[in-house]
Design a protein around this motif. Structure first.
Motif, PDB file in Angstrom:
ATOM      1  N   SER A 118      53.515  28.395  41.970  1.00 34.88           N
ATOM      2  CA  SER A 118      53.126  27.165  42.661  1.00 34.88           C
ATOM      3  C   SER A 118      52.351  26.218  41.749  1.00 34.88           C
ATOM      4  N   ALA A 119      51.487  26.775  40.901  1.00 32.51           N
ATOM      5  CA  ALA A 119      50.704  25.918  40.011  1.00 32.51           C
ATOM      6  C   ALA A 119      51.504  25.463  38.810  1.00 32.51           C
ATOM      7  N   GLY A 120      52.531  26.239  38.442  1.00 27.73           N
ATOM      8  CA  GLY A 120      53.326  25.942  37.263  1.00 27.73           C
ATOM      9  C   GLY A 120      52.973  26.878  36.131  1.00 27.73           C
ATOM     10  N   SER A 121      53.921  27.718  35.720  1.00 29.58           N
ATOM     11  CA  SER A 121      53.688  28.668  34.636  1.00 29.58           C
ATOM     12  C   SER A 121      55.004  28.937  33.931  1.00 29.58           C
ATOM     13  N   ALA A 122      54.985  28.928  32.612  1.00 26.72           N
ATOM     14  CA  ALA A 122      56.197  29.157  31.835  1.00 26.72           C
ATOM     15  C   ALA A 122      55.819  29.797  30.510  1.00 26.72           C
ATOM     16  N   ARG A 123      56.826  30.367  29.854  1.00 28.68           N
ATOM     17  CA  ARG A 123      56.628  30.965  28.534  1.00 28.68           C
ATOM     18  C   ARG A 123      57.578  30.299  27.538  1.00 28.68           C
ATOM     19  N   LEU A 124      57.052  30.004  26.359  1.00 25.31           N
ATOM     20  CA  LEU A 124      57.862  29.513  25.247  1.00 25.31           C
ATOM     21  C   LEU A 124      57.790  30.529  24.123  1.00 25.31           C
ATOM     22  N   VAL A 125      58.965  30.986  23.673  1.00 33.31           N
ATOM     23  CA  VAL A 125      59.058  31.802  22.472  1.00 33.31           C
ATOM     24  C   VAL A 125      59.581  30.871  21.379  1.00 33.31           C
ATOM     25  N   PRO A 126      58.703  30.338  20.530  1.00 32.78           N
ATOM     26  CA  PRO A 126      59.128  29.304  19.576  1.00 32.78           C
ATOM     27  C   PRO A 126      60.187  29.805  18.600  1.00 32.78           C
ATOM     28  N   GLY A 127      61.147  28.953  18.326  1.00 28.29           N
ATOM     29  CA  GLY A 127      62.149  29.263  17.317  1.00 28.29           C
ATOM     30  C   GLY A 127      61.744  28.771  15.952  1.00 28.29           C
ATOM     31  N   HIS A 128      60.689  27.951  15.927  1.00 26.36           N
ATOM     32  CA  HIS A 128      60.230  27.336  14.689  1.00 26.36           C
ATOM     33  C   HIS A 128      58.838  26.776  14.965  1.00 26.36           C
ATOM     34  N   MET A 129      58.056  26.588  13.924  1.00 27.81           N
ATOM     35  CA  MET A 129      56.718  26.036  14.120  1.00 27.81           C
ATOM     36  C   MET A 129      56.771  24.653  14.746  1.00 27.81           C
ATOM     37  N   GLN A 130      57.855  23.941  14.529  1.00 34.77           N
ATOM     38  CA  GLN A 130      57.997  22.618  15.130  1.00 34.77           C
ATOM     39  C   GLN A 130      57.952  22.695  16.654  1.00 34.77           C
ATOM     40  N   ASP A 131      58.417  23.807  17.223  1.00 36.64           N
ATOM     41  CA  ASP A 131      58.340  23.999  18.677  1.00 36.64           C
ATOM     42  C   ASP A 131      56.886  23.989  19.150  1.00 36.64           C
ATOM     43  N   VAL A 132      56.007  24.605  18.362  1.00 38.17           N
ATOM     44  CA  VAL A 132      54.594  24.642  18.725  1.00 38.17           C
ATOM     45  C   VAL A 132      53.990  23.241  18.671  1.00 38.17           C
TER      46      VAL A 132
ATOM     47  N   VAL B 121      63.554  19.569  23.472  1.00 35.22           N
ATOM     48  CA  VAL B 121      63.119  19.528  22.078  1.00 35.22           C
ATOM     49  C   VAL B 121      62.935  20.900  21.441  1.00 35.22           C
ATOM     50  N   ALA B 122      62.792  21.952  22.257  1.00 39.32           N
ATOM     51  CA  ALA B 122      62.474  23.270  21.710  1.00 39.32           C
ATOM     52  C   ALA B 122      63.719  23.972  21.175  1.00 39.32           C
ATOM     53  N   GLN B 123      63.573  24.593  20.000  1.00 39.15           N
ATOM     54  CA  GLN B 123      64.649  25.415  19.454  1.00 39.15           C
ATOM     55  C   GLN B 123      64.612  26.824  20.037  1.00 39.15           C
ATOM     56  N   GLY B 124      63.441  27.251  20.485  1.00 46.26           N
ATOM     57  CA  GLY B 124      63.289  28.585  21.051  1.00 46.26           C
ATOM     58  C   GLY B 124      63.585  28.622  22.537  1.00 46.26           C
ATOM     59  N   GLN B 125      63.237  29.750  23.160  1.00 49.23           N
ATOM     60  CA  GLN B 125      63.544  29.977  24.563  1.00 49.23           C
ATOM     61  C   GLN B 125      62.368  29.581  25.458  1.00 49.23           C
ATOM     62  N   VAL B 126      62.693  28.937  26.592  1.00 47.46           N
ATOM     63  CA  VAL B 126      61.700  28.550  27.589  1.00 47.46           C
ATOM     64  C   VAL B 126      62.023  29.272  28.894  1.00 47.46           C
ATOM     65  N   TYR B 127      61.044  29.963  29.450  1.00 43.64           N
ATOM     66  CA  TYR B 127      61.217  30.709  30.695  1.00 43.64           C
ATOM     67  C   TYR B 127      60.246  30.161  31.737  1.00 43.64           C
ATOM     68  N   ASP B 128      60.779  29.741  32.879  1.00 43.59           N
ATOM     69  CA  ASP B 128      59.947  29.217  33.957  1.00 43.59           C
ATOM     70  C   ASP B 128      59.668  30.341  34.946  1.00 43.59           C
TER      71      ASP B 128
END
Length: 303
Positions: free
Chosen positions: A41-55, A30-37
């Motif tokens: 072990s616990a799970g951590s990722a970064r989202l750089v939103p491409g639009h407020m809709q991503d948030v 669903v995200a227009q921006g970039q997702v980095y995993d």
């Protein structure tokens, strides 16, 4: 025709996704921006939103899967290693910074705008602040937003639109006889009496500095100044919500006089009353714990 059951027998059953993998898979769809995993072990990722809709999408998914939604780039950010977390970095797609009109002293600012750009625009409160910080990270930094008690108006901040954990958009701004706009939002309307009650329990001298994390002194400004609910976000550590946009008035801003660390170098930090009040404020804004309980590590003076 080969039956589904025989096909499943021949190729094997698909391994079930972990909740974290399922979350990332849905977010990427669903995200227009970039997702980095980060593959922790616990799970951590970064989202750089491409639009407020991503948030908006990230908020809904984080809430569904029980994942912390944290603002990236906050100085001295807590590591948040013990549970799954999605770091949101407001980037260039959310970096508008412009006057509201040709001669208007007010500036519309998105969370990804850089502090250096605001300083270059002539807003004095950003003088000598780290130019690389986003305005969202600056706003979240308790050390940078350290004006004396009752003087939060020196931030120049006049309005903020805050996305709360339940998806409510809270309009935070001037509040008084001539401005009742915050009451247009039922969620904020229900919070206001409790915030004033908590503020009354932690009154400081006008020439002192605020020890607690959340700036409830904004509800008791110096004489002649107006209560402004947006000032509650000054130094909030990314713990109360996601800032969609801000408005600053260039006529009002002034740099904070002295840094947070210099005041707390030899002090034990906020006392029990301040810590309890901070917990109560956070519970009003984020009762379900979508945002970090401690987004910023203040080196021994955390609430």
């Amino acid at each position: 025709m080969q039956s589904p059951s025989r096909r499943a027998f021949l190729v094997g059953r698909r391994a079930e996704q972990s909740p974290w993998d399922a979350f990332l898979s849905r977010l990427r769809r669903v995200a227009q921006g970039q997702v980095y995993d980060f593959s922790t072990s616990a799970g951590s990722a970064r989202l750089v939103p491409g639009h407020m809709q991503d948030v908006y999408q990230a908020r809904a998914l984080c809430r569904e899967y029980g994942i912390t939604m944290a603002l990236d780039g906050v100085p001295c950010a807590s590591s948040l290693d013990d549970a799954p977390v999605l770091w949101l970095e407001p980037g260039s797609a959310m970096a508008r910074c412009e006057r509201l009109g040709p001669e208007d002293p007010r500036w519309f600012v998105q969370p990804g705008c850089l502090v250096g750009d605001l300083e270059s625009a002539g807003l004095p409160q950003f003088r000598d602040q780290p130019a690389h910080l986003t305005v969202a990270a600056w706003l979240a930094d308790r050390r940078s937003c350290d004006w004396a008690c009752g003087q939060t108006a020196d931030s120049g901040l006049t309005h903020a639109l805050l996305l709360l954990a339940d998806g409510t958009q809270a309009n935070l701004g001037a509040f008084g006889v001539d401005n009742r706009k915050p009451l247009d939002n039922l969620r904020v309307q229900g919070m206001i009496p409790r915030l004033f009650e908590l503020s009354a329990n932690l009154q400081g001298a006008e020439d002192s500095y605020w020890d607690a994390r959340y700036r409830l002194d904004a509800l008791s400004p110096l004489a002649g100044r107006t209560v402004n609910l947006a000032h509650l976000l000054l130094g909030h550590g990314g713990e109360l919500g996601w800032v969609e946009w801000l408005v600053f008035d260039e006529r009002l801003g002034a740099p904070a006089e002295r840094p947070y660390e210099s005041r707390y170098g030899n002090r034990p930090g906020p006392g029990a009353a301040q810590r309890e009040t901070d917990r109560a404020v956070r519970a009003l804004f984020d009762p379900d714990g979508l945002f970090p309980a401690q987004g910023q590590d203040l080196h021994g003076v955390d609430t």
